[in-house]
Design a protein around this motif. Structure first.
Motif, PDB file in Angstrom:
ATOM      1  N   ASP A 142       0.830  -1.207   0.000  1.00  0.00           N
ATOM      2  CA  ASP A 142       0.000   0.000   0.000  1.00  0.00           C
ATOM      3  C   ASP A 142       0.868   1.262   0.000  1.00  0.00           C
ATOM      4  OD1 ASP A 142      -2.328  -1.461  -0.029  1.00  0.00           O
ATOM      5  OD2 ASP A 142      -2.666  -1.351   2.139  1.00  0.00           O
ATOM      6  N   CYS A 143       2.003   1.205   0.722  1.00  0.00           N
ATOM      7  CA  CYS A 143       2.918   2.350   0.724  1.00  0.00           C
ATOM      8  C   CYS A 143       3.480   2.593  -0.678  1.00  0.00           C
ATOM      9  CB  CYS A 143       4.064   2.106   1.706  1.00  0.00           C
ATOM     10  SG  CYS A 143       3.634   2.291   3.456  1.00  0.00           S
ATOM     11  N   ILE A 144       3.801   1.519  -1.371  1.00  0.00           N
ATOM     12  CA  ILE A 144       4.318   1.640  -2.739  1.00  0.00           C
ATOM     13  C   ILE A 144       3.268   2.280  -3.647  1.00  0.00           C
ATOM     14  CG2 ILE A 144       5.020   0.322  -4.783  1.00  0.00           C
ATOM     15  CD1 ILE A 144       6.423  -1.630  -2.855  1.00  0.00           C
ATOM     16  N   LYS A 145       2.023   1.866  -3.480  1.00  0.00           N
ATOM     17  CA  LYS A 145       0.940   2.444  -4.271  1.00  0.00           C
ATOM     18  C   LYS A 145       0.760   3.927  -3.955  1.00  0.00           C
ATOM     19  CE  LYS A 145      -1.713  -1.858  -4.620  1.00  0.00           C
ATOM     20  NZ  LYS A 145      -2.954  -2.570  -4.180  1.00  0.00           N
ATOM     21  N   ASP A 146       1.144   4.309  -2.732  1.00  0.00           N
ATOM     22  CA  ASP A 146       0.988   5.696  -2.291  1.00  0.00           C
ATOM     23  C   ASP A 146       2.215   6.554  -2.614  1.00  0.00           C
ATOM     24  OD1 ASP A 146      -0.801   7.511  -1.121  1.00  0.00           O
ATOM     25  OD2 ASP A 146       0.189   7.377   0.835  1.00  0.00           O
ATOM     26  N   GLY A 147       3.183   5.953  -3.316  1.00  0.00           N
ATOM     27  CA  GLY A 147       4.328   6.728  -3.767  1.00  0.00           C
ATOM     28  C   GLY A 147       5.626   6.513  -3.027  1.00  0.00           C
TER      29      GLY A 147
END
Length: 205
Positions: A142-147
């Motif tokens: 989810d952090c990766i999806k958030d940038g």
């Protein structure tokens, strides 16, 4: 309370005593030096009594591990309601440290013990631990999806973070922080965790 209820309570209390004693001995003596006889001696019962509850010390370690990983997973699940993934990750790291400090004997058996059990239940016994790790992996995703963590592999990031936090708490649990005043050690763990989180927040693109 009737006779049946009283006997059941006594059985449960004895089982809990056996598990607590085994947990302590596994952590302090090591797996190979802990025996059914040594546990029985400490609680002042015969080895035969312990065999009424557990077929061998592998069965004891298995049940302890399930209990420990269940508590561990509950700590992880407590962060899932946090909205921002990076805040979720920060709280997860803090919960990890909290669990290790509050349950050092459990943590030792879960992640430091060098002699894993040989029970035929072992493989299925790690399911709870794997699901706890999945929570970490999902948060990283989810952090990766958030940038955050651009172009990084989610599993590698999760392993790196786990290794960092595990290293800190292991040094505390195994008394390898003697170069620091005892009253400062918990503060060091907390501040080190916060430093790591500050570094992680810098990865956002």
């Amino acid at each position: 309370m009737g006779i049946t209820e009283r006997r059941q309570r006594e059985k449960e209390e004895l089982k809990a005593l056996i598990l607590d004693t085994a947990t302590r001995q596994f952590s302090t003596l090591g797996y190979s030096k802990t025996t059914i006889r040594s546990i029985a001696k400490e609680i002042e019962y015969s080895p035969r009594t312990i065999y009424l509850y557990f077929k061998d010390k592998d069965a004891l370690l298995y049940e302890i591990s399930v209990k420990a990983f269940t508590l561990f997973k509950k700590e992880f699940e407590s962060v899932l309601s946090i909205k921002k993934p990076i805040d979720r990750l920060k709280q997860l790291n803090q919960r990890y440290v909290k669990f290790a400090i509050e349950h050092p004997a459990y943590y030792d058996l879960m992640f430091i013990l060098n002699e894993p059990m040989q029970s035929d239940q072992t493989e299925s016994g790690w399911d709870i631990g794997m699901s706890a790790h999945q929570i970490l992996l999902d948060i990283i995703t989810d952090c990766i999806k958030d940038g955050y963590f651009k172009n990084m592999n989610a599993e590698a990031v999760a392993f790196s973070i786990w290794s960092y936090v595990h290293g800190m708490v292991s040094l505390k649990i195994r008394n390898r922080m003697k170069m620091y005043p005892e009253e400062n050690r918990l503060t060091l763990l907390k501040e080190s965790s916060e430093i790591m989180h500050e570094i992680l927040t810098m990865t956002k693109t």
